[in-house]
Design a protein around this motif. Structure first.
Motif, short mmCIF file in Angstrom:
data_model
loop_
_atom_site.label_atom_id
_atom_site.label_comp_id
_atom_site.label_asym_id
_atom_site.label_seq_id
_atom_site.Cartn_x
_atom_site.Cartn_y
_atom_site.Cartn_z
N TRP A 109 0.83 -1.20 0.00
CA TRP A 109 0.00 0.00 0.00
C TRP A 109 0.88 1.26 0.00
O TRP A 109 0.64 2.22 -0.76
CB TRP A 109 -0.91 -0.01 1.22
CG TRP A 109 -1.81 1.18 1.37
CD1 TRP A 109 -1.55 2.32 2.07
CD2 TRP A 109 -3.13 1.33 0.82
NE1 TRP A 109 -2.61 3.18 1.99
CE2 TRP A 109 -3.60 2.61 1.22
CE3 TRP A 109 -3.94 0.54 0.02
CZ2 TRP A 109 -4.85 3.10 0.87
CZ3 TRP A 109 -5.19 1.02 -0.34
CH2 TRP A 109 -5.63 2.28 0.08
N GLU A 110 1.91 1.25 0.84
CA GLU A 110 2.84 2.38 0.89
C GLU A 110 3.65 2.49 -0.40
O GLU A 110 3.93 3.59 -0.89
CB GLU A 110 3.76 2.23 2.10
CG GLU A 110 3.02 2.27 3.44
CD GLU A 110 3.89 1.91 4.62
OE1 GLU A 110 3.44 2.07 5.77
OE2 GLU A 110 5.03 1.44 4.40
N TRP A 111 4.04 1.34 -0.95
CA TRP A 111 4.80 1.31 -2.22
C TRP A 111 3.98 1.99 -3.31
O TRP A 111 4.51 2.80 -4.09
CB TRP A 111 5.09 -0.13 -2.59
CG TRP A 111 5.94 -0.33 -3.81
CD1 TRP A 111 5.71 0.13 -5.07
CD2 TRP A 111 7.19 -1.04 -3.88
NE1 TRP A 111 6.71 -0.25 -5.93
CE2 TRP A 111 7.62 -0.97 -5.22
CE3 TRP A 111 7.94 -1.75 -2.95
CZ2 TRP A 111 8.80 -1.59 -5.65
CZ3 TRP A 111 9.12 -2.35 -3.37
CH2 TRP A 111 9.54 -2.27 -4.70
N LEU A 112 2.70 1.66 -3.41
CA LEU A 112 1.84 2.21 -4.46
C LEU A 112 1.71 3.72 -4.32
O LEU A 112 1.65 4.44 -5.32
CB LEU A 112 0.46 1.54 -4.41
CG LEU A 112 0.44 0.05 -4.76
CD1 LEU A 112 -0.93 -0.54 -4.51
CD2 LEU A 112 0.88 -0.19 -6.20
N LYS A 113 1.68 4.20 -3.08
CA LYS A 113 1.63 5.65 -2.89
C LYS A 113 2.91 6.30 -3.37
O LYS A 113 2.87 7.36 -4.01
CB LYS A 113 1.39 5.97 -1.40
CG LYS A 113 1.21 7.46 -1.15
CD LYS A 113 0.89 7.74 0.30
CE LYS A 113 0.67 9.23 0.53
NZ LYS A 113 0.36 9.54 1.95
N LEU A 114 4.04 5.69 -3.08
CA LEU A 114 5.32 6.22 -3.56
C LEU A 114 5.40 6.18 -5.08
O LEU A 114 6.12 6.98 -5.70
CB LEU A 114 6.49 5.41 -2.97
CG LEU A 114 6.72 5.55 -1.46
CD1 LEU A 114 7.82 4.59 -1.00
CD2 LEU A 114 7.07 6.98 -1.08
N ASP B 200 3.09 7.00 -6.99
CA ASP B 200 2.16 8.04 -7.46
C ASP B 200 0.74 7.54 -7.72
O ASP B 200 0.02 8.12 -8.53
CB ASP B 200 2.70 8.72 -8.74
CG ASP B 200 4.04 9.38 -8.51
OD1 ASP B 200 4.16 10.15 -7.53
OD2 ASP B 200 4.98 9.12 -9.28
N VAL B 201 0.34 6.47 -7.06
CA VAL B 201 -1.06 6.05 -7.12
C VAL B 201 -1.76 6.70 -5.93
O VAL B 201 -1.81 6.15 -4.83
CB VAL B 201 -1.20 4.51 -7.07
CG1 VAL B 201 -2.66 4.11 -7.20
CG2 VAL B 201 -0.37 3.87 -8.17
N ASP B 202 -2.29 7.89 -6.15
CA ASP B 202 -2.88 8.66 -5.06
C ASP B 202 -4.34 8.31 -4.82
O ASP B 202 -4.87 8.54 -3.73
CB ASP B 202 -2.76 10.16 -5.36
CG ASP B 202 -1.31 10.62 -5.36
OD1 ASP B 202 -0.54 10.15 -4.50
OD2 ASP B 202 -0.93 11.43 -6.24
N ASP B 203 -5.00 7.79 -5.85
CA ASP B 203 -6.41 7.46 -5.72
C ASP B 203 -6.59 6.23 -4.82
O ASP B 203 -6.04 5.16 -5.10
CB ASP B 203 -7.01 7.19 -7.10
CG ASP B 203 -8.50 6.91 -7.02
OD1 ASP B 203 -9.26 7.84 -6.75
OD2 ASP B 203 -8.89 5.73 -7.21
N THR B 204 -7.36 6.37 -3.76
CA THR B 204 -7.54 5.29 -2.79
C THR B 204 -8.19 4.07 -3.42
O THR B 204 -7.81 2.92 -3.13
CB THR B 204 -8.39 5.78 -1.60
OG1 THR B 204 -7.73 6.89 -0.99
CG2 THR B 204 -8.57 4.67 -0.57
N LEU C 188 -4.21 -3.59 -4.49
CA LEU C 188 -3.93 -4.38 -3.29
C LEU C 188 -4.71 -5.69 -3.31
O LEU C 188 -4.17 -6.76 -3.01
CB LEU C 188 -4.29 -3.57 -2.04
CG LEU C 188 -3.57 -3.95 -0.76
CD1 LEU C 188 -2.12 -3.52 -0.82
CD2 LEU C 188 -4.25 -3.29 0.44
N VAL C 189 -5.97 -5.60 -3.69
CA VAL C 189 -6.82 -6.79 -3.76
C VAL C 189 -6.30 -7.77 -4.80
O VAL C 189 -6.31 -9.00 -4.58
CB VAL C 189 -8.28 -6.40 -4.05
CG1 VAL C 189 -9.12 -7.63 -4.37
CG2 VAL C 189 -8.88 -5.65 -2.87
N LEU C 190 -5.83 -7.26 -5.92
CA LEU C 190 -5.27 -8.14 -6.96
C LEU C 190 -4.07 -8.92 -6.43
O LEU C 190 -3.91 -10.12 -6.71
CB LEU C 190 -4.86 -7.31 -8.19
CG LEU C 190 -6.00 -6.81 -9.07
CD1 LEU C 190 -5.45 -5.89 -10.17
CD2 LEU C 190 -6.76 -7.97 -9.70
#
Length: 274
Positions: free
Chosen positions: A41-46, A48-52, A59-61
């Motif tokens: 989850w933190e990796w995806l934010k880094l 640039d995936v800002d949309d929750t 994450l579910v995938l």
């Protein structure tokens, strides 16, 4: 902050060790999946995936991929072995990426998609390797503790050796505080712990050399994992991956070295048979 960091570590370490030593593999796999997915989850934010919603879907995938491995494996560890090899292949690619600091630095870069894929290629193989090591015989739990202890010791050894003797920068653009002297201190600490914990796990003299080789490569891999996370944090302009752990930053900040180290240790254990 140092006091907070120490207190948090004194809480986390016994919990992690107890889980490794006491939980059956299937329950440990579930607990580890939860921790690793928080890191993702933190990796995806880094990345640039800002949309929750988008982050949740990704994450579910990844969770479904883990569940699929458990279901399709049906007690066999072959899929976990394949996943470990995939993880090692990814980290070799990541090593090349470190040579080209600006690759993927822009949010509009096509490499952004590769960063998203990299999250899966780091998280899922590391989780599979954790399961593979823990399930490897009656002493699997001790071998998993050995693998993690090598990473923890190398990280601490590098920190203290770097502060005391550090002069030559290891990767100044990516992680200015890391030094070759620190790497040397981390290697000494990692090898000492590998031997100590290895004997506790029941290694015999015929397999000690294999353990030493595995530990050396594992320490290098843990540094690679740390450096790659530092790379994507610098691209994102972030100091930490998150703030969930007081004094330590995010979960990803604590497992970055483990992500790269576990597939290496799992493969070394398979190759050398200890």
């Amino acid at each position: 902050m140092t006091k907070t960091r120490v207190i948090a570590a004194l809480i986390m370490a016994p919990v992690a060790i107890a889980a490794i030593l006491l939980l059956p593999t299937q329950w440990l796999a579930a607990a580890a999946a939860a921790v690793f997915l928080i890191g993702l989850w933190e990796w995806l934010k880094l990345a640039d995936v800002d949309d929750t919603l988008a982050r949740t879907a990704l994450l579910v995938l990844n969770l479904l991929l883990m569940v699929l491995m458990v279901w399709a494996g049906d007690g066999s560890l072959v899929l976990y072995q394949i996943a470990a090899l995939v993880g090692i292949a990814w980290w070799l690619m990541a090593l090349l990426w470190l040579r080209f600091f600006t690759f993927g630095a822009s949010p509009s870069s096509p490499a952004r998609a590769l960063k998203l894929l990299a999250g899966t290629l780091a998280i899922v193989p590391a989780w599979a390797s954790l399961v593979l090591i823990h399930a490897s015989g009656s002493n699997g739990h001790l071998w998993l503790l050995t693998a993690l202890a090598v990473v923890w010791a190398a990280d601490s050894g590098a920190y203290f050796a770097g502060r005391t003797f550090g002069r030559t920068k290891l990767a100044p653009r990516i992680s200015p505080n890391k030094t070759w002297e620190g790497l040397g201190g981390g290697m000494v600490a990692g090898l000492a712990v590998a031997l100590g914990f290895g004997y506790m796990a029941g290694i015999d003299n015929a397999h000690v050399l294999g353990l030493i080789i595995t530990a050396v490569v594992t320490v290098f891999a843990s540094v690679l994992g740390d450096l790659y996370e530092s790379l994507i944090k610098r691209h994102a302009g972030a100091k930490d991956s998150g703030h969930i752990i007081p004094g330590h930053g995010g979960v990803l900040d604590r497992i970055d070295g483990v992500l790269a180290a576990l597939p290496v240790f799992a493969l070394g254990k398979e190759i050398f048979g200890f």
